[in-house]
Design an enzyme around this catalytic site. Structure first.
Site, PDB file in Angstrom:
ATOM      1  N   SER A 188       1.764  -3.513   5.418  1.00  0.00           N
ATOM      2  CA  SER A 188       1.218  -3.565   4.063  1.00  0.00           C
ATOM      3  C   SER A 188       0.459  -4.856   3.840  1.00  0.00           C
ATOM      4  CB  SER A 188       2.355  -3.469   3.040  1.00  0.00           C
ATOM      5  OG  SER A 188       1.820  -3.547   1.749  1.00  0.00           O
TER       6      SER A 188
ATOM      7  N   LYS B 234       8.499   1.841   3.883  1.00  0.00           N
ATOM      8  CA  LYS B 234       7.102   1.650   3.493  1.00  0.00           C
ATOM      9  C   LYS B 234       6.703   2.673   2.422  1.00  0.00           C
ATOM     10  CE  LYS B 234       2.741   0.276   3.729  1.00  0.00           C
ATOM     11  NZ  LYS B 234       1.859   1.341   3.463  1.00  0.00           N
TER      12      LYS B 234
ATOM     13  N   HIS C  27       8.162   1.510  -0.776  1.00  0.00           N
ATOM     14  CA  HIS C  27       7.334   0.368  -1.193  1.00  0.00           C
ATOM     15  C   HIS C  27       6.087   0.860  -1.937  1.00  0.00           C
ATOM     16  CE1 HIS C  27       3.639  -1.903  -0.383  1.00  0.00           C
ATOM     17  NE2 HIS C  27       4.343  -2.991  -0.568  1.00  0.00           N
ATOM     18  N   ASN C  28       5.425   1.840  -1.376  1.00  0.00           N
ATOM     19  CA  ASN C  28       4.205   2.340  -2.020  1.00  0.00           C
ATOM     20  C   ASN C  28       4.521   3.002  -3.357  1.00  0.00           C
ATOM     21  OD1 ASN C  28       3.130   1.554   0.416  1.00  0.00           O
ATOM     22  ND2 ASN C  28       1.762   3.297   0.583  1.00  0.00           N
TER      23      ASN C  28
ATOM     24  N   GLU D 298       5.015   0.379  -5.822  1.00  0.00           N
ATOM     25  CA  GLU D 298       3.688  -0.147  -6.175  1.00  0.00           C
ATOM     26  C   GLU D 298       3.042   0.727  -7.264  1.00  0.00           C
ATOM     27  OE1 GLU D 298       1.217  -1.100  -2.700  1.00  0.00           O
ATOM     28  OE2 GLU D 298      -0.426  -0.083  -3.709  1.00  0.00           O
TER      29      GLU D 298
END
Ligand code: 2AM
Length: 485
Positions: free
Chosen positions: A131, A186, A189-190, A193
């Site tokens: 990232s 991940k 995480h996105n 976000e």
């Protein structure tokens, strides 16, 4: 005989791949570059890589021959078939103990499958979230590696050397866990976000529409917030965006079409949360908000015919309200991260991954889009108690939400009265209130299910025993078998 000169091979010379190679080269590693379209290898060697120690290969065979043992090959190619195709091409040229790392945007079930298939062949697979975009790849990304744990000692130095460093110097890269854990984390995480961005957007709409703030005033508020607990990359860029003037001197942001795009990782997180039965409501609302924004034509028609509150203008103390808005944003953000960590915790249980939660928070502290001071507090929470059941139970976050809740409620009440949509800010408060209710109305829901479908219910004082009531005196006494969707 080709000499094995390179520490690592990297396949895929699009911008992320090229930048990661240059980053590795900066840290003293010799990298061998390869790409399906081999002319790009030459372009790279004669261009950005000129004068460096980077070497190239024009076939997968040549690439593998140039790698020191155990070989490490990192893929940065389009997610999906291209990854499987390269794995197949690599296999005849690899030996037991060699390592394949997928640094692309793969969906975690693919990484679970690849890890298992390759382990059967003696090859160590790592699926790593990367990232931080182009700049991150070049000067320090957040790296989230997971997969076959035997690979980690061989790649740890290179990964931690090229990763971003948190303000205290710690690398934003730790081993996440087994199998597909790297790409899973991940994905979450996105999703987070998506949530962070949506929260900021709702705050902006309240400031603009509800308080009638100018762009200068909004930018100054974000600037101020960036000095305290909300200090983060997204708050910082929001300040800059709000300040940015077009050539005619007006804010560029107001000229941008209000329909949001998405690539799908937020949606993956939402779907996964539904599959696992974990209420990750804020990310869900963030995804749906993007969907609603895309229905521009329908919204334009609706704006002309659907009633909203009449003449509601904010009447109170503007300065106080802005302060409360910051508190609301902070509290909702805490809830969003609590939900994200609940989801990872459940996935860890489902897949038997020993997820390192403090390490995950640390990895997100620098290099990536959600980097923030706040993640340091999450790291502390899981360092103090690796078994922490819920982030909201940590004393720091418990106090933070307790301190913010009055402001949060007040801001939302005003926003609702003014008719300003606050899906993410509101769902966070609803979740918070739901979580802290020992009793929810699901007793009535169970009664309804039993009434119309004989689905049975359990009694408070006899859990585990399923009973059915003939509510109307007309239906039979036979119950349906219980099931869980
Ligand atoms: P290319 O330069 O040959 O197109 C990003 O698109 C990277 O993924 C590029 O390096 C691209 O290679 C590679 N890529 C995309 N689809 C691919 C496929 N089906 N097989 C191999 N590489 C692919």
């Amino acid at each position: 005989m080709v000499e094995a000169v390179a520490d690592i091979g990297l396949i895929g010379l699009a911008v992320m791949g090229q930048n990661l190679i240059l980053n590795m080269n900066d840290h003293g590693y010799t990298v061998c570059a390869f790409n399906r379209t081999t002319s790009k290898v030459d372009d790279f060697l004669n261009g950005a890589a000129k004068g460096t120690n980077i070497v190239g290969a024009h076939s997968v065979e040549e690439l593998c021959a140039k790698l020191k043992r155990p070989r490490k090959v990192m893929l940065l190619v389009k997610a999906g078939a291209a990854v499987d195709a390269f794995i197949q091409q690599l296999l005849p040229h690899l030996e037991e103990g060699d390592i394949i790392i997928d640094g692309g945007n793969s969906h975690f079930p693919d990484s679970i499958r690849r890890c298992k298939e390759l382990e059967e062949k003696g090859i160590l697979f790592v699926g790593s979230g990367v990232s931080g975009g182009e700049e991150g790849a070049r000067y320090g990304p957040s790296l989230m590696p997971g997969g076959n744990p035997k690979a980690w000692p061989h790649i740890k130095n290179i990964f931690q050397d090229i990763a971003a460093k948190a303000p205290d110097g710690a690398p934003c890269c730790e081993w996440v866990g087994e199998s597909g854990a790297g790409h899973y984390v991940k994905m979450v995480h996105n999703g987070i976000e998506y949530g962070d961005m949506q929260l900021i957007c709702e705050v902006y709409q309240i400031m603009k529409e509800g308080l009638g703030m100018t762009h200068e005033e909004m930018a100054n508020t974000f600037e101020e917030w960036n000095k305290h607990e909300l200090d983060s990359f997204l708050i910082e860029i929001t300040r800059d965006i709000l300040k940015f003037k077009d050539t005619d001197g007006t804010p560029l942001v107001e000229k941008i079409l209000d329909t949001a795009g998405q690539k799908g990782t937020g949606k993956w997180t939402g779907i996964d949360s539904l599959d696992r039965g974990i209420p990750v409501t804020l990310i869900g609302e963030a995804v749906y908000s993007r969907c609603l924004s895309s229905l521009k034509d329908e919204r334009v028609r609706a704006s002309k015919i659907l009633a909203g509150p009449k003449d509601v203008k904010f009447q109170g103390d503007k300065k106080k309200f802005i302060d409360q808005l910051g508190q609301a944003l902070y509290a909702a953000k805490i809830v969003s991260y609590a939900q994200g960590f609940m989801l990872m915790r459940q996935a860890g249980k489902d897949y038997n991954w020993k997820l390192n939660f403090a390490g995950i928070a640390l990895m997100w502290r620098g290099g990536c889009i959600i980097r923030s001071v706040f993640l340091g507090k999450i790291k502390d929470a899981y360092t103090n108690n690796p078994e922490l059941e819920n982030l909201l139970f940590d004393p720091f976050f418990q106090k933070a939400t307790a301190d913010a809740q009055d402001s949060w409620r007040s801001v939302l009440a005003d926003a609702i009265k003014m008719g300003i949509p606050t899906p993410a800010l509101s769902t966070a408060l609803n979740f918070y209130d739901g979580l802290r209710h020992e009793k929810l109305p699901a007793n009535l829901l169970q009664a309804q299910r039993d009434y119309f479908g004989a689905h049975t219910y359990e009694l408070l004082d006899a859990p585990g025993k399923h009973v059915h009531t003939n509510w109307t005196g007309k239906g039979g006494d036979v119950s349906a078998s219980t099931y869980d969707a």
